[in-house]
Design an enzyme around this catalytic site. Structure first.
Site, PDB file in Angstrom:
ATOM      1  N   MET A 174     -12.196   4.900  -0.119  1.00 21.69           N
ATOM      2  CA  MET A 174     -12.769   5.218   1.195  1.00 21.69           C
ATOM      3  C   MET A 174     -13.397   6.600   1.079  1.00 21.69           C
ATOM      4  SD  MET A 174      -9.627   3.720   3.434  1.00 21.69           S
ATOM      5  CE  MET A 174      -8.569   3.744   2.011  1.00 21.69           C
TER       6      MET A 174
ATOM      7  N   GLY B 259      -8.442   4.839   7.555  1.00 17.25           N
ATOM      8  CA  GLY B 259      -8.075   6.247   7.702  1.00 17.25           C
ATOM      9  C   GLY B 259      -6.576   6.487   7.668  1.00 17.25           C
TER      10      GLY B 259
ATOM     11  N   MET C  79      -8.862   8.473   0.022  1.00 10.72           N
ATOM     12  CA  MET C  79      -9.583   8.959   1.210  1.00 10.72           C
ATOM     13  C   MET C  79     -10.113  10.358   0.946  1.00 10.72           C
ATOM     14  SD  MET C  79      -7.054   7.632   4.180  1.00 10.72           S
ATOM     15  CE  MET C  79      -6.503   5.927   4.239  1.00 10.72           C
TER      16      MET C  79
ATOM     17  N   HIS D 204      -1.716  -1.537  -3.958  1.00  7.59           N
ATOM     18  CA  HIS D 204      -2.906  -1.035  -3.261  1.00  7.59           C
ATOM     19  C   HIS D 204      -2.834   0.493  -3.148  1.00  7.59           C
ATOM     20  CE1 HIS D 204      -6.305  -1.740  -0.477  1.00  7.59           C
ATOM     21  NE2 HIS D 204      -5.804  -0.739   0.241  1.00  7.59           N
TER      22      HIS D 204
ATOM     23  N   MET E  95     -11.491  -5.211   6.386  1.00  5.94           N
ATOM     24  CA  MET E  95     -10.603  -4.235   7.030  1.00  5.94           C
ATOM     25  C   MET E  95     -10.181  -4.781   8.395  1.00  5.94           C
ATOM     26  SD  MET E  95     -10.208  -1.875   4.852  1.00  5.94           S
ATOM     27  CE  MET E  95      -9.098  -0.944   5.919  1.00  5.94           C
TER      28      MET E  95
ATOM     29  N   ASP F  25      -6.900  -6.002   4.956  1.00  3.23           N
ATOM     30  CA  ASP F  25      -6.215  -4.720   4.834  1.00  3.23           C
ATOM     31  C   ASP F  25      -6.065  -4.029   6.186  1.00  3.23           C
ATOM     32  OD1 ASP F  25      -5.193  -2.302   3.955  1.00  3.23           O
ATOM     33  OD2 ASP F  25      -7.056  -1.606   3.034  1.00  3.23           O
TER      34      ASP F  25
ATOM     35  N   GLY G 177      -2.610  -3.240   9.223  1.00  2.00           N
ATOM     36  CA  GLY G 177      -1.859  -3.773  10.360  1.00  2.00           C
ATOM     37  C   GLY G 177      -1.183  -5.110  10.124  1.00  2.00           C
TER      38      GLY G 177
ATOM     39  N   HIS H  33      -8.685   1.342  -3.472  1.00  6.02           N
ATOM     40  CA  HIS H  33      -9.574   1.167  -2.321  1.00  6.02           C
ATOM     41  C   HIS H  33     -10.222   2.517  -2.042  1.00  6.02           C
ATOM     42  CE1 HIS H  33      -9.666   0.317   2.341  1.00  6.02           C
ATOM     43  NE2 HIS H  33     -10.879   0.365   1.819  1.00  6.02           N
TER      44      HIS H  33
ATOM     45  N   SER I 152       0.843  -1.203   0.000  1.00  4.35           N
ATOM     46  CA  SER I 152       0.000   0.000   0.000  1.00  4.35           C
ATOM     47  C   SER I 152       0.872   1.244   0.000  1.00  4.35           C
ATOM     48  CB  SER I 152      -0.901   0.007   1.238  1.00  4.35           C
ATOM     49  OG  SER I 152      -1.464   1.297   1.390  1.00  4.35           O
TER      50      SER I 152
ATOM     51  N   ASP J  12      -4.878   3.739  -1.674  1.00  6.14           N
ATOM     52  CA  ASP J  12      -5.927   4.159  -0.735  1.00  6.14           C
ATOM     53  C   ASP J  12      -6.441   5.549  -1.052  1.00  6.14           C
ATOM     54  OD1 ASP J  12      -6.099   1.963   1.152  1.00  6.14           O
ATOM     55  OD2 ASP J  12      -4.050   2.491   1.733  1.00  6.14           O
TER      56      ASP J  12
HETATM   57  C1  DX5 Z   1      -6.084   2.042   5.995  1.00  2.44           C
HETATM   58  C2  DX5 Z   1      -5.734   1.672   4.577  1.00  2.44           C
HETATM   59  C3  DX5 Z   1      -4.725   0.578   4.489  1.00  2.44           C
HETATM   60  C4  DX5 Z   1      -3.341   1.005   4.969  1.00  2.44           C
HETATM   61  C5  DX5 Z   1      -2.510  -0.183   5.332  1.00  2.44           C
HETATM   62  O1  DX5 Z   1      -7.125   2.946   5.998  1.00  2.44           O
HETATM   63  O2  DX5 Z   1      -6.889   1.252   3.893  1.00  2.44           O
HETATM   64  O3  DX5 Z   1      -4.639   0.100   3.156  1.00  2.44           O
HETATM   65  O4  DX5 Z   1      -2.653   1.710   3.952  1.00  2.44           O
HETATM   66  O5  DX5 Z   1      -1.348   0.252   5.970  1.00  2.44           O
HETATM   67  P1  DX5 Z   1      -0.710  -0.589   7.183  1.00  2.44           P
HETATM   68  O6  DX5 Z   1      -0.265  -1.884   6.584  1.00  2.44           O
HETATM   69  O7  DX5 Z   1       0.424   0.277   7.630  1.00  2.44           O
HETATM   70  O8  DX5 Z   1      -1.770  -0.764   8.211  1.00  2.44           O
HETATM   71 ZN    ZN Z   2      -6.598   0.176   1.955  1.00  2.00          ZN
END
Ligand code: DX5
Ligand code: ZN
Length: 217
Positions: free
Chosen positions: A66, A140, A35, A31, A135, A173, A175, A64, A6, A33
């Site tokens: 969001m 975020g 937002m 990936h 998730m 997705d 952590g 992704h 990501s 993200d």
């Molecule tokens: C969180 C994102 C994830 C994030 C993952 O809102 O959707 O894709 O980038 O990053 P890590 O692996 O550091 O949790």
């Molecule tokens: Zn994501």
């Protein structure tokens, strides 16, 4: 299991290098993200940024979304030609129609659910999807702690998908790190998104290669 790095966790002033790093590490999916500062408190990439990045690589993007209004934004994000695109279950009344639109534009269609959203809510339209994003953090930000209770959701979804013989992939997705990667794979996940686990490492390319090897990709 595949690893999708990501780029949210990369140096955002140098996204072209982040994409190159993913490619050098052998990623089959990147990936991205998106937002909107409304569905989630953070604000990230607009369609022109993603379109320019997509021109730098042959690796497929996994966008992704969001955002609170995927209906309005979907087509502009599809213009960059992603391999996969997911919207959030929590913000759409018509996931089936949006999934059909994503497929019509040539991408795999996914729906993401937050840790607190029950799996049962997406079961009625599961057969219209190419993938589900479970998730494992509250969306975020990159770098948050993994919610282990989401592993049970993955196991349940794996069993359902196998039982119904559906061509639906399971993505997880948030952590994910070397320390919990084996558990994620054992729960039946097909694609693990890894942000800070790759980009905060001292040697990100080598780390990505090692994670892919650990995942048996
Ligand atoms: C969180 C994102 C994830 C994030 C993952 O809102 O959707 O894709 O980038 O990053 P890590 O692996 O550091 O949790
Ligand atoms: Zn994501």
């Amino acid at each position: 299991m595949k690893i999708a790095p990501s780029i949210l966790a990369a140096d955002l002033a140098d996204l072209a290098s982040a994409v190159k790093l993913c490619e050098d590490g052998g990623a089959q999916l990147i990936h991205v993200d998106v937002m909107d500062g409304h569905f989630v408190p953070n604000l990230t990439f607009g369609p022109p940024v993603i379109a320019d990045l997509a021109r730098r690589t042959r690796v497929g993007f996994d966008i992704h979304l969001m955002v609170s209004n995927p209906e309005a934004l979907l087509d502009r994000y599809l213009d960059s030609g992603p391999a996969w695109l997911s919207i959030h279950h929590e913000v759409t009344e018509e996931p089936g129609r949006l999934a059909a639109r994503i497929r019509e534009r040539g991408a795999g269609a996914g729906v993401a659910i937050n840790p607190a959203t029950p799996l049962d809510e997406l079961l009625p339209y599961l057969e219209h999807l190419d993938f589900v994003v479970l998730m494992s953090v509250v969306p975020g930000f990159a770098g948050q702690a993994f919610h282990p209770e989401v592993l049970e959701k993955a196991r349940r979804l794996r069993a359902l998908v196998d039982e119904r013989e559906l061509p639906v992939s399971i993505e997880m997705d948030g952590g994910i790190k070397p320390g919990n990667l084996n558990e994620v794979a054992a729960a039946g996940v097909d694609v693990a998104v890894v942000g800070s686990g790759v980009f905060a490492a001292d040697r990100p390319v080598e780390t990505l290669v090692a994670l892919r090897r650990q995942a048996g990709e």
